[in-house]
Design an enzyme around this catalytic site. Sequence first.
Site, mmCIF file in Angstrom:
data_model
loop_
_atom_site.group_PDB
_atom_site.id
_atom_site.type_symbol
_atom_site.label_atom_id
_atom_site.label_comp_id
_atom_site.label_asym_id
_atom_site.label_seq_id
_atom_site.Cartn_x
_atom_site.Cartn_y
_atom_site.Cartn_z
ATOM 1 N N LYS A 128 -2.673 -14.448 -1.873
ATOM 2 C CA LYS A 128 -3.715 -14.458 -2.909
ATOM 3 C C LYS A 128 -2.556 -13.880 -4.550
ATOM 4 C CE LYS A 128 -6.406 -11.959 -4.997
ATOM 5 N NZ LYS A 128 -6.879 -11.681 -6.460
ATOM 6 N N GLU B 143 0.827 -0.754 0.500
ATOM 7 C CA GLU B 143 1.816 -0.440 -0.464
ATOM 8 C C GLU B 143 0.935 -0.348 -1.968
ATOM 9 O OE1 GLU B 143 3.844 0.428 -3.311
ATOM 10 O OE2 GLU B 143 4.207 -0.946 -3.638
ATOM 11 N N CYS C 134 5.056 1.406 -9.543
ATOM 12 C CA CYS C 134 4.088 2.583 -7.873
ATOM 13 C C CYS C 134 4.525 3.579 -7.967
ATOM 14 C CB CYS C 134 3.383 1.860 -7.231
ATOM 15 S SG CYS C 134 4.808 0.386 -6.639
ATOM 16 N N GLU D 73 -3.178 9.232 -10.811
ATOM 17 C CA GLU D 73 -1.755 8.332 -11.286
ATOM 18 C C GLU D 73 -2.582 7.518 -13.025
ATOM 19 O OE1 GLU D 73 0.178 4.240 -9.147
ATOM 20 O OE2 GLU D 73 -2.017 5.000 -8.661
#
Length: 493
Positions: free
Chosen positions: A179, A254, A288, A386
């Site tokens: 996906k 992750e 990331c 973040e």
Amino acid sequence: MNHIFTTRDYAHHLAGEGTGVGPMIERVSPGSGRLVARFQQGTAEDAAAAIAQARDAFDNGPWPNKTGMERAAVLRRWADLIEENVERLARIEVDEAGKPIRQARGDLGNVVSLTHFAAGLAMQVHGETYSNLGPQKAGWIHREPVGVVGMIIPWNFPALIFAQKVPFALAAGCTVVVKPSEFTSGTALELARLGTLAGIPEGVLSVVTGYGDPVGEALVKSPDVDFVSFTGSTAIGRRILANSAETLKRVSLELGGKSANIVFADADLEDAIDGSLYGIFYNQGECCCSATRLLVDETIADDFVARLVARAKSLKLGDIHADDSDVGAMISDKHFEKVCSYLSKGKAEGASVLLGGEAANQDAGLFVQPTIFDHVTPDMTIFREEIFGPVLSIIRFKDQDEAVRLANDTIYGLASSLWTKNFDTAHQITPKLRSGSVWINTTIDGSPQMPFGGYKASGFGREMGQAGLDEFTNVKTVFAHLGKREPYYTAKG
């Protein structure tokens, strides 16, 4: 080279063919404002069909029973086909993700390398034998494919993260349903089609496009999916982990990061400056493991920061199809607004703006100026959360202990970088950094042989390397008794 914009129409990739019609998701390029692609808006039924095909292909099809050499041959052909199409795939990535073309080309080159490496691993899947258990005992440990794998791919590195997962699962003998992000589904579909041309059997690799709910939810909750591999935000990772509990399936996550980049006084400062810029502005900070927190030895900080800012002023943003473009666009209107909100928070909480601090004034596209904040403190929002944009926070430190404390002062633990020419310093600090990767005199770097993954809220599980293949296997213990077994219960009476 001028880029000709065309709108690509895609359907799901099921049983080796594009199938189905229905509502479409329109993708407008964040770098140009043009409509570049339409993807099928998948349903729970579409996901169920793909899962059923993958289940049948695993339980009854040839792929899990092929030899490692046979699977490797298919993966090598796949890698060769990808290499032949690198430029076309890179252009698709630029259109959909808004990243500069030279970065997209680099991503696709790494896709080729990862697929070749996974092909090599396919020939090396092996177990262990214990022959020293006694004259009448023997033990084997088998490593078997985990089964049907659901993969949820993010928008920031659509092709690269596809390649960090899919070829490794296929090398292990698994079947896969992907996906991709609704923003950047093009390369996943194109790669799957090339896989079919390379000889991946029907049902072994499917791609269902659409939104996380319902398509991603179906993958996570289905009892016919044995393993879910997800890359994305920590918030969604928690949701996936909770939903996976219904079927007790294995999950690899992750997730987010807030990486520290530590510069010591004895570093090669030119290298450290270039690396610090690369660490935050590569892929416009939508990474990331971006080195978002720059920790600088206070004895060199003023000079280092001045030189860093001077270099950063030369970065070019705007035309993402230009070979000399350095910084791309934010992925969506919503994300653009989120990043801009962090710029406002940084200023409001007292950080000094040395560069940028605003949205970029572009005719079209969702661009944010490369931004550098100085005199950031650990209580500030831009230090703790973040941002996922081209925003750097600078903090000064007095000694090694303070550098390590600041680096670890985060809920995340994906990566850390340090710059020093003193091997003792690097060797002493590396084990103290609570992150899955540590880069020494480099950043956002690696090789297909090296595993990648995080600690703490950055998730668990590993991609790439031998560990990346092992994620997609189960370990089975076989214990045998040889000859007549001595009875435990003796006859009575």
